[in-house]
Design an enzyme around this catalytic site. Structure first.
Site, PDB file in Angstrom:
ATOM      1  N   GLU A   1       0.809  -1.221   0.000  1.00  0.00           N
ATOM      2  CA  GLU A   1       0.000   0.000   0.000  1.00  0.00           C
ATOM      3  C   GLU A   1       0.847   1.278   0.000  1.00  0.00           C
ATOM      4  O   GLU A   1       0.789   2.078   0.944  1.00  0.00           O
ATOM      5  CB  GLU A   1      -0.980  -0.019   1.180  1.00  0.00           C
ATOM      6  CG  GLU A   1      -1.965  -1.186   1.071  1.00  0.00           C
ATOM      7  CD  GLU A   1      -3.036  -1.210   2.145  1.00  0.00           C
ATOM      8  OE1 GLU A   1      -2.898  -0.474   3.148  1.00  0.00           O
ATOM      9  OE2 GLU A   1      -4.009  -1.971   1.979  1.00  0.00           O
TER      10      GLU A   1
ATOM     11  N   GLU B   1      -5.844  -8.481  -0.478  1.00  0.00           N
ATOM     12  CA  GLU B   1      -6.508  -8.136   0.786  1.00  0.00           C
ATOM     13  C   GLU B   1      -7.976  -7.905   0.451  1.00  0.00           C
ATOM     14  O   GLU B   1      -8.421  -6.776   0.291  1.00  0.00           O
ATOM     15  CB  GLU B   1      -5.860  -6.922   1.458  1.00  0.00           C
ATOM     16  CG  GLU B   1      -4.474  -7.193   2.025  1.00  0.00           C
ATOM     17  CD  GLU B   1      -3.956  -6.073   2.922  1.00  0.00           C
ATOM     18  OE1 GLU B   1      -4.780  -5.289   3.453  1.00  0.00           O
ATOM     19  OE2 GLU B   1      -2.726  -5.986   3.103  1.00  0.00           O
TER      20      GLU B   1
END
Length: 634
Positions: free
Chosen positions: A172, A289
């Site tokens: 991320e 995710e």
């Protein structure tokens, strides 16, 4: 409980609600059913430079044993943040940068021991050495580190194994969680090129993807979109060539409590990617995710029980039935991972985003840890029975066909082993799920009609069933008054309901048709497994080992890699105090490759051996025995 289940099986259809009809045709395979869901992940807590204390803790070792014990490789990958913080670095005069891989070696060995692959994020800064990827010297040093690391593990585990690893970028990047590393957008692209070239030097067969982030529409998520632009037509920092390889695109889209929202967001992102970068239309897509809700530590009651398990199955079914079955979709979807391999903590043993419930039992001397298998982990074993080809299956109510965005859904598959028609099988998995909502006082009538089953040798079927009354350690814990430190007997009672309720094998009806009527609570899961008798009994159980829990209690873990058959009823576990005469341990049927032995007598020192029993009560060979010496009482 067996009386209750018999009554449940015989329950008449409710008159107040028209039944859901689930039809499955075992003679109509549609497409390959690839197990794209066999992944989990976790992140060590702050401070990340002490990640070894979490990754290598005894609690995590137990957790990984449970994850690796899902039958038939039901979970294959664990994706981990901050792995490179397990390495230490020092600069010595005349020798340059020196690295110590001791902790990373130990952690990867632990994954190997449990037959798990790392989702290897190239994330972290050994001893805080790397601080700025706009610094060209550090970019070159990072490339050398990645190459050294990859060559080390190729030498340690073999190229065949390491080439299965999903190497990935820093997690991320648009969230800017870089600890003390300065990472501009250009620095991130430099970092990516260093990762790519470092891996390529070790072997061109190693794959690298990214960026593992949200891909919000432009102008948001600048690092995500910049990476795609760089890989499509940017300049490689090292070679000067135009474009850099991108072996897969990883994105993170969670559900905000909704199942279908995950797929809808994925489709929107991939549509934008393909519009802006048509060269990536065939690039594999990972949502690594893909959780129903953000915030792993946020306690939610639905995360504790079958509600979560059924929701995970529903999300997977939506992808298979609405994406893979959609011939107009050009998305090459390869992996869906739930980020749920964390360790829960007091006072929320069950209700965090985890696969196991952790109890830190501090009233023993010394204190010890116990894990319980949550239904969301158990269901991965049921999902592992789905393989081969997807079958035609349809859910309807009052004549109206329903898609997978409804309360009742189904996935069905058939398996034709090469060269042996005698081991044909079909699996039907029905779920009832209202996403994160449970309806404890409401059941819905469901009729399953399975047809097209060909005649076969000793054709039998079994039924496995989970709901929050019969298959929920969390419900059992609540009924006990939620003890902080459960007793050995209380743990035994909770473990009694870890597995699905199993209906023993029975002959499949003649004419290749089966009809079942059930009243299913919401949530619940019902699996029907049909098998012809394989020509040979099960193969040998391997890798048997014993792990200590506390005095009078141990864990046995083994592997089914050589067992071969999936038509397994249970594992027989035998114990001998002297290592001479063995006697079976009385337990409920279970095909999970892990067993907690906690007898009333607290006598556990001795020898153990395990063998598989198939649906026809044929035993396989015993494992090699393992001897255990109990932890002394204090």
């Amino acid at each position: 409980m067996l009386t209750f289940f018999a009554a449940f099986l015989a329950a008449p259809l409710a008159l107040a609600e028209s039944p859901y009809l689930v039809r499955v045709d075992a003679a109509r395979p549609l497409r390959p059913l690839l197990p794209f869901w066999r992944s989990t992940g976790f992140c060590p807590p702050l401070p990340h430079d002490q990640a070894d204390q979490y990754d290598l803790s005894w609690d995590q070792q137990l957790n990984l044993a449970y994850i690796g014990a899902v039958p038939h490789s039901g979970i294959e990958q664990v994706r981990i943040h901050w792995l490179l913080d397990l390495i230490t670095a020092r600069k010595s005069p005349g020798q340059g940068l020196m690295y110590n891989f001791t902790h990373l070696d130990a952690f990867l060995d632990l994954l190997m021991e449990n037959q798990l692959l790392p989702g290897f994020e190239l994330m972290g800064s050994p001893s805080g050495y790397f601080t700025d990827f706009d610094d060209k010297q550090q970019v070159f040093e990072w490339k050398d580190l990645v190459s050294l690391l990859a060559r080390r593990y190729i030498g340690r585990y073999g190229l065949t194994h390491v080439s299965k690893w999903n190497f990935e970028t820093w997690n991320e990047p648009d969230h800017h969680d870089f600890d003390n590393v300065s990472m501009t957008t250009q620095g991130f692209l430099n970092y990516y090129d260093a990762c790519s070239e470092g891996l390529r030097i070790a072997s061109p067969t190693l794959k690298l993807g990214g960026p593992g982030d949200s891909f919000h529409p432009l102008p948001r998520s600048p690092m995500c979109w910049s990476l795609l632009g760089h890989c499509a037509n940017g300049t490689n920092f090292f070679t000067g060539e135009v474009g850099v390889r991108l072996d897969y695109i990883s994105l993170h889209k969670k559900g905000a409590g909704s199942s279908i929202a995950i797929l809808e967001q994925e489709m929107a992102v991939v549509e934008q990617v393909q519009q802006l970068f048509p060269e990536f239309k065939d690039t594999p897509i990972y949502n690594d995710e893909a959780d129903p809700l953000v915030g792993w530590s946020l306690p939610q009651p639905w995360r504790a029980d079958v509600t979560y398990a059924a929701l995970v199955v529903k999300v997977i079914a939506q992808h298979q039935n609405l994406l893979f079955a959609n011939s107009s979709s050009s998305m090459r979807y390869v992996l869906l991972s739930n980020d749920n391999a964390f360790l829960s903590y007091h006072p929320y043993p069950f209700s965090q985003r985890t696969l196991t419930a952790r109890f830190q039992v501090n009233n023993t001397h010394p204190p010890h840890v116990q894990l319980l298998r949550k239904p969301v982990l158990t269901v991965m074993g049921l999902m592992a029975l789905l393989d081969g080809e997807q079958l035609w299956a349809e859910v309807s109510k009052a004549g109206a066909v329903l898609d997978s965005n409804h309360t009742v859904g189904v996935l069905a598959s058939t398996h034709h082993p090469e060269g042996s028609a005698a081991a044909w099988s079909t699996t039907v998995l029905i779920y009832t799920s209202d996403d994160t909502h449970a309806h404890p006082n409401h059941s819905i009538p469901v009729t399953l009609r399975l047809r097209g089953v060909p005649p076969g040798l000793d054709l039998v079927y079994i039924v496995l069933y989970l709901d929050n009354q019969l298959s929920s350690p969390y419900s059992a814990w609540q009924h006990m008054g939620q003890p902080v430190f459960p007793s050995a007997e209380q743990f035994r009672r909770m473990r009694m309901v870890e597995d699905p309720v199993a209906e023993a094998p029975r002959p499949f009806p003649a004419r290749g048709r089966l009809t079942l009527h059930r009243k299913l609570p919401v949530p619940s899961l019902l699996l029907v497994h049909v098998c012809t008798r394989p020509l040979k009994p099960p193969g040998q159980v391997s890798r048997l080992r014993a792990l200590p829990l506390t005095h009078g209690q141990l864990i046995l873990v083994w592997s089914d890699e050589r067992v071969g058959s999936k038509c397994l009823w249970t594992y027989e576990i035998q114990f001998s105090q002297k290592g001479e005469e063995y006697a079976p341990i009385n337990r409920r049927p279970s095909t999970f490759n892990l067993f907690v032995f906690s007898p009333d007598t607290a006598v556990v020192s001795g020898s153990y051996r395990v063998r598989a029993l198939d649906y026809w009560a044929r035993p396989g060979p015993f494992s090699d025995p393992v001897t255990y010496l109990d932890v002394p009482a204090s």
